[in-house]
Write an enzyme that holds these catalytic residues in place. Structure first.
Site, PDB file in Angstrom:
ATOM      1  N   SER A  33     -18.705 -46.166 -19.793  1.00  0.00           N
ATOM      2  CA  SER A  33     -18.773 -47.583 -20.139  1.00  0.00           C
ATOM      3  C   SER A  33     -18.313 -48.425 -18.956  1.00  0.00           C
ATOM      4  CB  SER A  33     -17.931 -47.872 -21.382  1.00  0.00           C
ATOM      5  OG  SER A  33     -16.604 -47.466 -21.188  1.00  0.00           O
ATOM      6  N   CYS A  34     -18.559 -49.712 -19.058  1.00  0.00           N
ATOM      7  CA  CYS A  34     -18.236 -50.669 -18.009  1.00  0.00           C
ATOM      8  C   CYS A  34     -16.805 -50.470 -17.524  1.00  0.00           C
ATOM      9  CB  CYS A  34     -18.429 -52.078 -18.560  1.00  0.00           C
ATOM     10  SG  CYS A  34     -18.166 -53.373 -17.349  1.00  0.00           S
ATOM     11  N   PRO A  35     -16.577 -50.466 -16.242  1.00  0.00           N
ATOM     12  CA  PRO A  35     -17.505 -50.742 -15.132  1.00  0.00           C
ATOM     13  C   PRO A  35     -18.081 -49.494 -14.480  1.00  0.00           C
ATOM     14  CG  PRO A  35     -15.290 -50.731 -14.267  1.00  0.00           C
ATOM     15  CD  PRO A  35     -15.187 -50.397 -15.751  1.00  0.00           C
ATOM     16  N   ASP A  54     -24.672 -47.187 -22.032  1.00  0.00           N
ATOM     17  CA  ASP A  54     -23.944 -48.432 -22.275  1.00  0.00           C
ATOM     18  C   ASP A  54     -24.935 -49.596 -22.258  1.00  0.00           C
ATOM     19  OD1 ASP A  54     -22.278 -50.615 -22.348  1.00  0.00           O
ATOM     20  OD2 ASP A  54     -21.299 -50.222 -20.433  1.00  0.00           O
TER      21      ASP A  54
END
Length: 81
Positions: free
Chosen positions: A17-19, A44
């Protein structure tokens, strides 16, 4: 879709997931030669806007295409310099 591009490498960041998709994409694109295309596979949904925004704001890369299917987001990024 990969037949449309001369894919030099595929980066699998599914589950990240981010980042992390952007961080790993940047690291992988740095290893490519100018003109080569990196295919990024992510799960994501935020990667669609994150990678687009990163490519738009970063010199030396171009977001060639993005697609979504079967819960996998595909990004095609070309190194331009």
């Amino acid at each position: 879709m990969s037949s449309e591009y001369d894919i030099a490498e595929t980066l699998d960041v599914k589950g990240a997931s981010c980042p992390m998709p952007v961080v790993k994409t940047k690291g992988a694109i740095d290893d490519l030669a100018e003109g080569e295309v990196l295919e990024v596979l992510a799960t994501d949904p935020g990667s669609m806007s994150d990678i687009d925004g990163w490519a738009s704001g970063t010199g030396g890369v171009e977001l060639v295409d993005q697609s979504e299917g079967d819960d996998v987001y595909k990004h095609y990024v070309r190194k331009t310099e």
